[in-house]
Design a protein around this motif. Structure first.
Motif, mmCIF file in Angstrom:
data_model
loop_
_atom_site.group_PDB
_atom_site.id
_atom_site.type_symbol
_atom_site.label_atom_id
_atom_site.label_comp_id
_atom_site.label_asym_id
_atom_site.label_seq_id
_atom_site.Cartn_x
_atom_site.Cartn_y
_atom_site.Cartn_z
ATOM 1 N N HIS A 1 0.917 -1.666 -0.048
ATOM 2 C CA HIS A 1 0.286 0.045 0.075
ATOM 3 C C HIS A 1 1.381 1.085 -0.155
ATOM 4 N N PRO A 2 0.600 2.444 -0.688
ATOM 5 C CA PRO A 2 1.080 3.390 -0.775
ATOM 6 C C PRO A 2 1.312 3.936 0.292
ATOM 7 N N PRO B 1 -11.271 0.651 -2.739
ATOM 8 C CA PRO B 1 -10.928 0.099 -2.560
ATOM 9 C C PRO B 1 -11.503 -0.980 -1.151
ATOM 10 N N PHE C 1 -6.904 7.712 0.870
ATOM 11 C CA PHE C 1 -6.291 8.203 0.674
ATOM 12 C C PHE C 1 -5.354 9.311 -0.643
ATOM 13 N N HIS C 2 -6.368 9.083 -1.515
ATOM 14 C CA HIS C 2 -6.353 9.329 -2.391
ATOM 15 C C HIS C 2 -5.964 10.931 -2.310
ATOM 16 N N LEU D 1 -6.818 0.365 -4.969
ATOM 17 C CA LEU D 1 -7.208 -0.299 -6.360
ATOM 18 C C LEU D 1 -5.425 0.040 -7.117
ATOM 19 N N LEU D 2 -4.346 0.222 -7.182
ATOM 20 C CA LEU D 2 -3.435 -0.226 -7.956
ATOM 21 C C LEU D 2 -3.245 -1.884 -8.176
ATOM 22 N N ARG E 1 0.812 7.685 -4.956
ATOM 23 C CA ARG E 1 0.637 6.738 -6.359
ATOM 24 C C ARG E 1 -0.678 6.945 -6.753
ATOM 25 N N VAL E 2 -1.851 7.971 -6.819
ATOM 26 C CA VAL E 2 -3.005 8.612 -7.731
ATOM 27 C C VAL E 2 -3.315 7.935 -8.944
ATOM 28 N N CYS F 1 -9.482 6.804 -8.419
ATOM 29 C CA CYS F 1 -9.275 6.515 -7.033
ATOM 30 C C CYS F 1 -9.954 7.440 -6.312
ATOM 31 N N CYS G 1 -11.497 5.810 -1.938
ATOM 32 C CA CYS G 1 -10.376 5.602 -1.435
ATOM 33 C C CYS G 1 -10.383 6.468 -0.356
HETATM 34 S S1 SF4 Z 1 -6.793 3.203 -4.238
HETATM 35 FE FE1 SF4 Z 1 -5.500 4.982 -5.618
HETATM 36 S S2 SF4 Z 1 -5.234 6.094 -3.603
HETATM 37 FE FE2 SF4 Z 1 -6.131 4.896 -2.489
HETATM 38 S S3 SF4 Z 1 -3.930 3.870 -1.868
HETATM 39 FE FE3 SF4 Z 1 -4.496 3.116 -4.229
HETATM 40 S S4 SF4 Z 1 -3.758 4.546 -6.093
HETATM 41 FE FE4 SF4 Z 1 -3.691 5.921 -3.766
#
Ligand code: SF4
Lengths: 352, 456
Positions: B264-265, B419, B304-305, B432-433, B310-311, B414, B302
């Motif tokens: 996870h980022p 996710p 965290f976006h 989502l990645l 890494r969005v 995102c 998400c």
């Molecule tokens: S879903 Fe998108 S915003 Fe959320 S952590 Fe993964 S890359 Fe980042």
């Protein structure tokens, strides 16, 4: 250069050195003198306070008077036979006759010495000294009893309100607001009008108005105290609400209530005297200080009434002495508790 | 860690919502807000295991710990506790369904250690009474036996027996924490939730307490849920780690997996800032923008976006990911900013901006692109057009108008798609990645150790 972690590790985490080096605390056995409880420390602080000592002595003497001024009977059996008042407080014309007292300039000392009637006699020839002594039994005990009952009730009521919060709090506190909406003395008068004069009606009248203040005071305090994690900790251990409230929350929020209670004993006594003065407290003739002053209103206001100044001054003086003494004690308690307000946190410091 | 036994504690979809502005009038007028402190958390705890729960302050980890034990009532979800009986049968209890008296009984199995050693001990009770209280509550011991048990417990946590007659304020933070541990141990629990037990302590003492906890785990066969706000603390004592962000689990995995190959980022960012004692180390620190958003109206999609480095850019836009991140940040800030100056300050790096004319479109364009690090010319024409129009709008109107314009083109998946926690080769990740749709086949985040081979 590298982006790889862990090429150098610092092994401090489970090094035995760290464990061994541990210092459990900075005290040693000889510093081990301070085991007394908080209340004993407060008591010591108060004993150091001169004014409080004076106040305490006055109150103590008055309590002795309340007990020993007159014999105490319960259900017809005398349980305290000692009577230290020179005369029975109800005995009329201890010096002189009805005719003597019709003359406003009659002095009770005309035949005996000053010490026979140190505080003089009243309009009906009753010994004022005996009466003010016997009066302690009314004023002082009412003050203590009312404060004890309303304090206890208020603490439980406000404790429940503050501890449970939410709707319970809302309802309980609206009721307290209602009590506060009446001027205290007026509410007391209404209750006395319903129940008639006398000792227990007075106790009820003052308790009914007095408890609300304690309830509100402790509730506010509890709202703060219950945020502490030890409250949650007790719940996590499975303690019931009653235990949490009375073992953890109340003991930590009671200090201001105790100060308030000591200070308000005086207020209650004044209130009782005020009602007595208005002729509402006790039946006329009762040697309660306020009632005594009320009975002598006529004397003081009549022509040459000032000659018999003692009939009102001594009951008033007793009242003043007691309330003053109570306030000095209350202030001392307040200071003593304040002095250790920060107890716990700053004594220990962080970490270590 | 390949335990195949049933988890001792299983959390399923746990939620805790708070109402704010909770006065009666507020709720009548619909003015109250819902704080989603914990929003659907699933966790399992195996017997004898330590599960670290990590997150920045405000991510709901303490609320999670407390809702787990119903110290605060969870809004939704279930917590199943499995207790082995002596005869080998297993009792399965859903904590959220239990009556309060059954729950009280269960408190002997599930205990809690608090963060603040100063406020978690009643200052008016002696240490002996504090440690002995659970014995009284559950009628475990009384009289002579109680005294003995208390002294034993003090011994166990490394305190002196004579300490029983003292008051908490006579102790240091570390010692107080030991008292708190002794209190939790008194009922002989199976599971202890440790809520940042060392974060209030000096660093030197932290290690002692952590050591104590891991010794006790061995001695009494305890399972811990260990809540902490930084990864370095849990690294040494956890078997598995869960990373929390805004009331949700971002990633769960064994400590090894998570530390060597964070997926996870957010985990990646948290890991990258752990200090490394190696002067030759030059790992990239990923500094996250801004603060954790408020749990009132958390970000869509998400969570965290708003900060994720890494969005994911929208597919139809040929634009660098980094540039997209910058524009997205501009958009998010423009939504809440009230003036261009505020917008510049929000996005700024803290250094003073040179004077500029707010009515001059060219100057504003330059300043905005400077502060948000957006190239003066974007390769994609639609992108470039949108950005420049929206900046023009800044001059004519308020920032929200500019945000609206950006919303037409710069929308990350995102923002729209939430996710789920999904199993990857290593950890469980909620990003989502790692879904089929956006998965490029390769782990997006490379291993911290650099030996990517392990991932194949
Ligand atoms: S879903 Fe998108 S915003 Fe959320 S952590 Fe993964 S890359 Fe980042």
């Amino acid at each position: 250069m590298s982006t790889k972690r862990g090429r150098i590790t610092i092994d401090g985490f489970d090094a035995d050195v760290v464990e061994q080096r541990e210092e459990l605390s900075d005290w040693s056995e000889d510093k081990d003198t301070n085991l007394e409880s908080r209340w004993r420390r407060v008591a010591r602080e108060i004993r150091r306070d001169r004014l409080a000592l004076i106040g305490g002595t006055v109150v103590f003497v008055m309590l002795l008077l309340a007990i020993f001024s007159q014999p105490i009977k319960a259900f017809g059996v005398t349980i305290q036979p000692i009577s230290i008042t020179p005369y029975d407080p109800g005995q009329q014309f201890v010096a002189g006759t009805t005719e003597n007292y019709a003359d406003p300039s009659f002095l009770p000392w005309s035949e005996g010495s000053l010490l026979d009637y140190p505080f003089g006699t009243d309009t009906l020839g009753r010994d004022v000294f005996s009466r003010v002594m016997a009066g302690t039994r009314y004023s002082v005990t009412i003050g203590l009893i009312v404060t004890a009952i309303s304090g206890t009730f208020g603490v439980i009521y406000g404790g429940i309100s503050g501890y449970f919060g939410g709707k319970v709090d809302g309802v309980l506190m609206r009721f307290v607001d209602m009590i506060f909406a009446f001027p205290g003395l007026v509410l007391a008068i209404v209750i006395l009008a319903l129940l008639g004069k006398g000792y227990w009606p007075l106790v009820l009248a003052f308790t009914a108005t007095g408890w609300a203040g304690y309830a509100r005071l402790i509730r506010g305090e509890i709202l703060k105290v219950k945020q502490n994690e030890y409250v949650l900790a007790a719940k996590a251990l499975g303690a019931r609400d009653r235990r949490v409230l009375f073992r953890h929350v109340v003991p930590n929020s009671i200090a201001p209530v105790i100060v308030q209670a000591t200070l308000s004993i005086g207020t209650v006594v004044i209130g009782v005297a005020a009602l007595g003065f208005l002729g509402l407290g006790f039946p006329p003739g009762t040697p309660e200080w306020g009632t005594m002053i009320n009975a002598e209103q006529g004397t003081v206001l009549s022509a040459r009434g000032w000659v018999r100044w003692w009939v009102t001054v001594f009951p008033g003086l007793m009242l003043f002495l007691f309330v003053m003494a109570m306030n000095m004690i209350g202030d001392a308690i307040n200071d003593a508790l304040d002095a250790q307000g920060g107890e716990g946190i700053d004594a220990a410091g962080g970490g270590g | 860690m390949s335990r195949t036994t049933q988890p001792i504690l299983e959390v399923d979809g746990l939620k805790k919502y708070y109402e704010t502005g909770g006065s009666f009038v507020d709720s009548l007028l619909g003015r109250s807000n819902t704080v989603k402190a914990v929003d659907g958390v699933d966790l399992t705890l195996q017997p004898g295991e330590t599960l670290g729960v990590v997150g920045e302050s405000g991510c709901g980890k303490t609320t999670l710990g407390r809702a787990l034990l119903r110290l605060i009532e969870p809004t939704e979800g279930s917590v199943t506790s499995r207790q082995r009986n002596d005869d080998g049968t297993v009792d399965e209890l859903d904590l959220t369904e239990l009556s309060s008296s059954r729950l009280r009984d269960l408190r002997t199995d599930l205990q809690y250690i608090f963060q603040d050693p100063f406020s978690s001990l009643n200052p008016r009770m002696t240490v002996g009474d504090i440690v002995g209280e659970p014995l009284d509550i559950h009628n475990i011991a009384s009289g002579e036996e109680r005294t003995q048990r208390v002294e034993e417990l003090l011994d166990t946590v490394g305190l002196n027996r004579s300490h029983a007659y003292r008051y908490p304020h006579e102790f240091s933070g570390g010692q107080r924490q030991r008292i708190g541990i002794a209190r939790a141990l008194a009922v002989d629990p199976e599971v202890i939730i440790c809520d940042e037990p060392v974060s209030a302590l000096d660093v030197s003492v932290q290690a002692q307490i952590l050591n104590l906890l891991s010794n006790l785990q061995e001695e009494f066969d305890l399972s811990y849920i260990f809540i902490a706000h930084d990864l370095s603390v849990v690294e040494h004592i956890s078997d598995r780690v869960a990373v929390m962000y805004l009331g949700e689990i971002a990633e769960v995995g064994t400590t090894d997996e998570l530390f060597t190959a964070p997926r996870h980022p957010y985990t990646e960012a948290l890991l990258s800032v752990i200090p490394e004692p190696d002067p030759g180390w030059e790992g990239n620190k990923i500094l996250l923008d801004g603060e954790v958003p408020s749990a009132i109206n958390p970000p869509s999609g998400c969570r965290f976006h708003t900060r994720c480095h890494r969005v994911i850019p929208p597919e139809d836009l040929s634009i660098e990911q980094e540039t997209f991140r910058s524009v997205l940040t501009l958009k998010l800030y423009a939504r809440q900013a009230e003036s261009t100056t505020e917008l510049v300050t929000l996005g700024g790096t803290g250094q003073l901006q040179e004077e500029y004319d707010e009515t001059d479109p060219v100057a504003v364009d330059r300043v905005i692109r400077d502060t948000y690090e957006i190239p003066s010319q974007l390769p994609d024409t639609t992108a470039e057009e949108t950005v420049s129009t929206s900046i023009e709008r800044l001059v004519e109107a308020e920032p929200p108008a500019a945000a609206e314009k950006l919303d037409e083109v710069f929308v990350s998946p995102c923002e729209k798609q939430r996710p789920e926690l999904e199993q990857t080769a290593e950890t469980q990740v909620s990003c989502l990645l790692y879904t089929d749709e956006y998965n490029t086949g390769q782990p997006v985040v490379t291993d911290q150790t650099g030996d990517a081979a392990a991932d194949d």
